[in-house]
Each structure stands twice: as structure tokens, then as C-alpha cells.
Design an enzyme around this catalytic site. Sequence first.
Site, PDB file in Angstrom:
ATOM      1  N   LYS A 198       0.806  -1.223   0.037  1.00 45.91           N
ATOM      2  CA  LYS A 198       0.060   0.072   0.020  1.00 45.91           C
ATOM      3  C   LYS A 198       0.643   1.261  -0.023  1.00 45.91           C
ATOM      4  CE  LYS A 198      -3.662   2.172   2.787  1.00 45.91           C
ATOM      5  NZ  LYS A 198      -4.604   2.075   3.878  1.00 45.91           N
ATOM      6  N   GLU A 204      10.676  -4.457   4.188  1.00 52.39           N
ATOM      7  CA  GLU A 204      10.892  -6.007   3.590  1.00 52.39           C
ATOM      8  C   GLU A 204      10.455  -6.278   2.206  1.00 52.39           C
ATOM      9  OE1 GLU A 204       9.137  -4.902   6.463  1.00 52.39           O
ATOM     10  OE2 GLU A 204       9.179  -6.054   8.190  1.00 52.39           O
ATOM     11  N   GLY A 258      -4.540  -2.055   5.281  1.00 53.19           N
ATOM     12  CA  GLY A 258      -3.940  -3.143   4.648  1.00 53.19           C
ATOM     13  C   GLY A 258      -4.482  -4.472   4.920  1.00 53.19           C
ATOM     14  N   ARG A 259      -4.960  -4.658   6.347  1.00 56.88           N
ATOM     15  CA  ARG A 259      -5.662  -5.939   6.740  1.00 56.88           C
ATOM     16  C   ARG A 259      -7.062  -6.251   6.242  1.00 56.88           C
ATOM     17  NH1 ARG A 259      -4.231  -2.559  10.579  1.00 56.88           N
ATOM     18  NH2 ARG A 259      -5.946  -2.043  11.952  1.00 56.88           N
ATOM     19  N   GLU A 344      -3.925  -6.652  15.311  1.00 51.84           N
ATOM     20  CA  GLU A 344      -3.542  -5.452  14.786  1.00 51.84           C
ATOM     21  C   GLU A 344      -4.856  -4.440  14.731  1.00 51.84           C
ATOM     22  OE1 GLU A 344      -0.166  -4.779  11.644  1.00 51.84           O
ATOM     23  OE2 GLU A 344      -2.165  -4.205  10.532  1.00 51.84           O
ATOM     24  N   HIS A 375      -3.081 -33.026  18.070  1.00 50.90           N
ATOM     25  CA  HIS A 375      -1.989 -33.764  18.324  1.00 50.90           C
ATOM     26  C   HIS A 375      -0.631 -32.781  18.821  1.00 50.90           C
ATOM     27  CE1 HIS A 375      -3.756 -37.369  17.065  1.00 50.90           C
ATOM     28  NE2 HIS A 375      -4.398 -36.625  16.038  1.00 50.90           N
ATOM     29  N   LYS A 504       9.974  -0.784  14.070  1.00 51.97           N
ATOM     30  CA  LYS A 504      10.266  -0.357  12.482  1.00 51.97           C
ATOM     31  C   LYS A 504      11.445   0.768  12.576  1.00 51.97           C
ATOM     32  CE  LYS A 504       6.075  -0.916   9.820  1.00 51.97           C
ATOM     33  NZ  LYS A 504       4.857  -0.338   9.058  1.00 51.97           N
TER      34      LYS A 504
HETATM   35  O1  F6P Z   1       3.557  -3.128   9.670  1.00 53.99           O
HETATM   36  C1  F6P Z   1       2.243  -3.061   9.555  1.00 53.99           C
HETATM   37  C2  F6P Z   1       1.593  -2.724   8.350  1.00 53.99           C
HETATM   38  O2  F6P Z   1       1.508  -1.511   8.207  1.00 53.99           O
HETATM   39  C3  F6P Z   1       0.217  -3.604   8.073  1.00 53.99           C
HETATM   40  O3  F6P Z   1      -0.703  -2.769   8.632  1.00 53.99           O
HETATM   41  C4  F6P Z   1       0.378  -3.782   6.615  1.00 53.99           C
HETATM   42  O4  F6P Z   1      -0.549  -4.788   6.168  1.00 53.99           O
HETATM   43  C5  F6P Z   1       1.723  -4.177   6.274  1.00 53.99           C
HETATM   44  O5  F6P Z   1       2.565  -3.213   7.108  1.00 53.99           O
HETATM   45  C6  F6P Z   1       2.209  -3.930   4.957  1.00 53.99           C
HETATM   46  O6  F6P Z   1       1.993  -2.421   4.581  1.00 53.99           O
HETATM   47  P1  F6P Z   1       2.438  -2.134   2.927  1.00 53.99           P
HETATM   48  O7  F6P Z   1       1.292  -2.754   2.330  1.00 53.99           O
HETATM   49  O8  F6P Z   1       2.129  -0.613   2.863  1.00 53.99           O
HETATM   50  O9  F6P Z   1       3.665  -2.502   2.607  1.00 53.99           O
END
Ligand code: F6P
Length: 539
Positions: A198, A204, A258-259, A344, A375, A504
Site C-alpha cells: 500500500k 521487507e 492493509g489487513r 492489529e 496432536h 520499525k
Molecule cells: O507494519 C504493519 C503494516 O503497516 C500492516 O498494517 C500492513 O498490512 C503491512 O505493514 C504492509 O504494509 P504495506 O502494504 O504498506 O507494505
Amino acid sequence: MTAWKTLHTLRDRAAGRSILSLFDADPARATGFAAEADGLLFDYSKTAIDAETRAALLQLAEEADVAGRRAAMFAGARINETEGRAVLHTALRNPDAAITVDGADVMPELRETLGRMTAFAEGVRAGHIAPPGGGRFSHVVNIGIGGSDLGPAMATRALAPYCDGPEVHFVSNVDGAHIHDVLDRVQLTATLFIVASKTFTTIETMTNAETARERLAARVGADKAPGHFVALSSAPDRTAAFGIPPERVFGFADWVGGRYSVWGPIGLSLMLAVGPENFRAFLDGGRAMDRHFQEAPPSGNLPMLLALTGIWHNQLCGHATRAVLPYEQRLELLPAYLQQLEMESNGKSVAMDGAALDRQSGPIVWGAPGTNGQHAFYQLIHQGTRVVPCEFMAGAAGHEPDLAGHHQLLLANCLAQSEALMRGRSLDAARALMESAGYAGAELERQARHRVFPGNRPSTTLLYPMLTPYVLGQIIALYEHRVFVEGVILGINSFDQWGVELGKELAKSLAPVVAGTETAEGRDGSTRNLLAYLARHRG
Ligand code: F6P
């Protein structure tokens, strides 16, 4: 709110109550404490909630003005107050609706993007949209994390029987092992990379995307590499800076959290895997749950009941966790997905107005598919000192008619677990068991004690006909709205996530220290010690 007060009294009164006795007292309990909607059955009869408690819980929802907040959300009001945003993921699954934010019609752009996604997915699936070097895109790698990974990864896995498009993989972790292993499994010249972010700043995702681009450029040439990329993002300036042309960018507005984003462009990998028609059925399932949430009376409203059961167990009875136990192997990623969705969203200690929360935040969510979990950790659920409310779910039928026997066993296990949790086994019953096994005296007593199940452990069960795209849409939207209702009752803003920021920031400042270009001076002793170990052993 007066309902909280009533509920505290009812909670105290329910403390020693046997759930089984509620069935004795009310022969119609099984159906009276279950609700059915559009093919889904939610059973909450195996909890200590009685009619009075349910009435007070419904009163609580009324006092918190869940209905008013719900109307505000669907209408596009800026209910995410700390970020000043509307919350309209529901619009993604209702493309024909007319929705405005601050008077501006937001739907034409949404429809246009959905149309472009559909055309793109059809093109890739048919082979018209192909790698620049020729051939077809036989593999897709979605690079994203959190909401830009968990939703499409969970749904693609869940809908495996419908996957007839390119083979889809997911890379999320910045651990180089993740992208390394996935790149090992795909044919690079035939791979489409989806950079899903987003913000298009997530470290990452950007690190993985750059690695993918480098590897591709080395293999197909820097001129052809861009033809292997698309971006899903709300940040067109950053996607352009990465070198992805606008026609390969599928954008979405800031009112898609995002979620909550699997329903839109972030779901492109799912659409590629299952095809636009199945993707549309997934949206339709979500939309049907939206309608149910908006229209069904609270006492028969699935998201409302699921939320109120959650509030009862977590905030009132004090059970800190809840286990999500899908008896559906293909929902193996659902617990991870729900961890983000629930934790979250509602893992906060400050209310919307900035005041400290006056009760526990949302619970710790965890789980694994049955029967595997049985199990592993069910021992604690049955005999541990803590009570873990369990949320079972299962489909009446599987997708493998030739393996119907497996499915019957699966269902028998699911039902057996909730029954065992409620029923338990008394010391007398355990003694009788040990006696018939030949034990006597002190040894009989000792052995019997280990075989006692306290029982009276609450659970709910969600049943659905079969895990189709439509049903998956219903289930995901059900849980989204459950989180919403719990958030409103707790006074939380379920749509921000400030708690992820500090780590972060520190990671950013620690990166040069780990790399050895900056010193650890000023850091705490533990961090310095850990850094020293890493420096010694990194080789
Ligand atoms: O670090 C949390 C977060 O902001 C989530 O809410 C989100 O889904 C994820 O990182 C990824 O964010 P982006 O889509 O901006 O890479």
C-alpha cells in the site's frame, strides 16, 4: 454504560455454572443459541451465555451504538479518526454501489481498477499478456507483507481446488531465505512479480522487490525485467520511481486498510490463481455478509453474536486468548490471517478519544487446523489450568468425493472436541475407567487424577456447506465485522496500527550497527551484548 455493570454481575453469577446444565434447563438451547444466515450456522450454545446474559450483551452493543458506527462506516464517514480516513473496504466487494467520501463519488475509479485487474488476469491466464522474452507467465510471485501478503496467501491456499491459473507463490519475510527458496522453485523467465505494498515503503517488500529485479535483470536483461513486474499500491509516485509504468499499477484509496485489502488490487494474485469469476464469487460472499451485518436483527446477526461471545469470554470472563480451529486443512493460514486482522485492529490500550482503555484490549488469537492441533496443543486446552475459548469451524462437505470417509472422520473429530471440552470427565468416571483397566488402591487414585477433564470449557462452532469462493468471502467478512463490533464496544479505533511503528524505527537505526558501520554506543546493555555475539559469530 449500564450494560457493563449488569454483565459483571451476570459474569459473577455464571462463575460456577455448568454449560451442560443450561441444556438441561432449556431443551431448545441448541437452536436458541445458534443463528443461521445464508447457509452459515453459528452455534454458541456451548458457552455459559444464557438468555439474560445475551440480552445484556445485546444491550451493550446498543449502548455502544454499534448500529450508528456501522452505518457511518458503510456510508464512508471518516471513522478512522487517528488517521482521518474513511473505512470502505466493503465498497471493494460492492462495486455497483454508490458511495461518496466527503461528497466525492469514489466508485468510478474502483470499478475502473476492478475492470483493469480482470482484463489483466484474463490476459495472463490466456497467455495474451506474456513475458517480454516470449512464452507464458506460468508462475506468479507476490511480494508483500502483513495485509499485502496474508490475505491473498490465505485465500489462494483456501481455494486450492479452484486454482487453475499460473502457480502462485508468496514472499514476505525480509529473511533472504524466503525469496531464495521461492526463486529456486520458479522459472524466472516465466515469472510475473507482483509488488504488493500500500505504502510502497515497507522495508521487507522493497528489499525483496529489489532482489527480484536484480535476479531477473541478470537472467533476462535489464531491458526485459520491467515487463515482469506489476505493482499494487496507493503510492503511484513511488511505483513510478521503482520503474513500474502506470498501466501496470493497480491502485487503491487510503480508505482500504492493509489487513482489509484482499478484496481489491491486493487480491490480484488470488484472481490470477482462481480466475476473475471465482474472485467475483469471493466478493459476492463478502457482500452477502455485509448485507446480513447491516440488515439482520442483532439477536440473529452473525458478526454481532460472534463479537459478543468474544467480549463475554475475553473482557468479562477474563480469558486472554482464543483459539481458531478450522477443521479444514486448506484454512491452515487462517489463524495467521486472523492474528493480523484481530490483533492489529484491536490490540490497543488507548480508546479513540485518547483515554486509557478501561478494560482489556482484544484477545490473543492463535490456532491451527484440526485435526493437527489435537496432536499438539489440545492437551492444554483440555487439561491446562487456563481456559481457552475455542472457535471451531468446518464444512459439511469436502471437495474430494472419493475421500468422503476422510471428511466424516474430520467432522467427527471436530464435534468430538467441542463435546469433550464441554462435558469433561469427572474423577468418579476416571476412577471407574482405571478400575476396569485393573488398577487398585493408591495407584488407581493417582492414575485416575491424571485422566480427569474439568470440562465446562466454552467453544463456538461455525459450520458452512463447503469451502467455495463465496463461502470464504462470507467467513472473512464475518470476522472483519466481528472485529469491528468488538472495537466499537471497547471504544477502540480498529483501523490504525501505531503499535507497529516503534520497532520499525529502531530496526532502521540498528541496521547500520548490525552492518558494522555504526557503533552500538548509547544502546542498552542487552542489545549491545547481543550485537557483540552476532559480530563474533557472523563469520
Ligand atoms: O507494519 C504493519 C503494516 O503497516 C500492516 O498494517 C500492513 O498490512 C503491512 O505493514 C504492509 O504494509 P504495506 O502494504 O504498506 O507494505
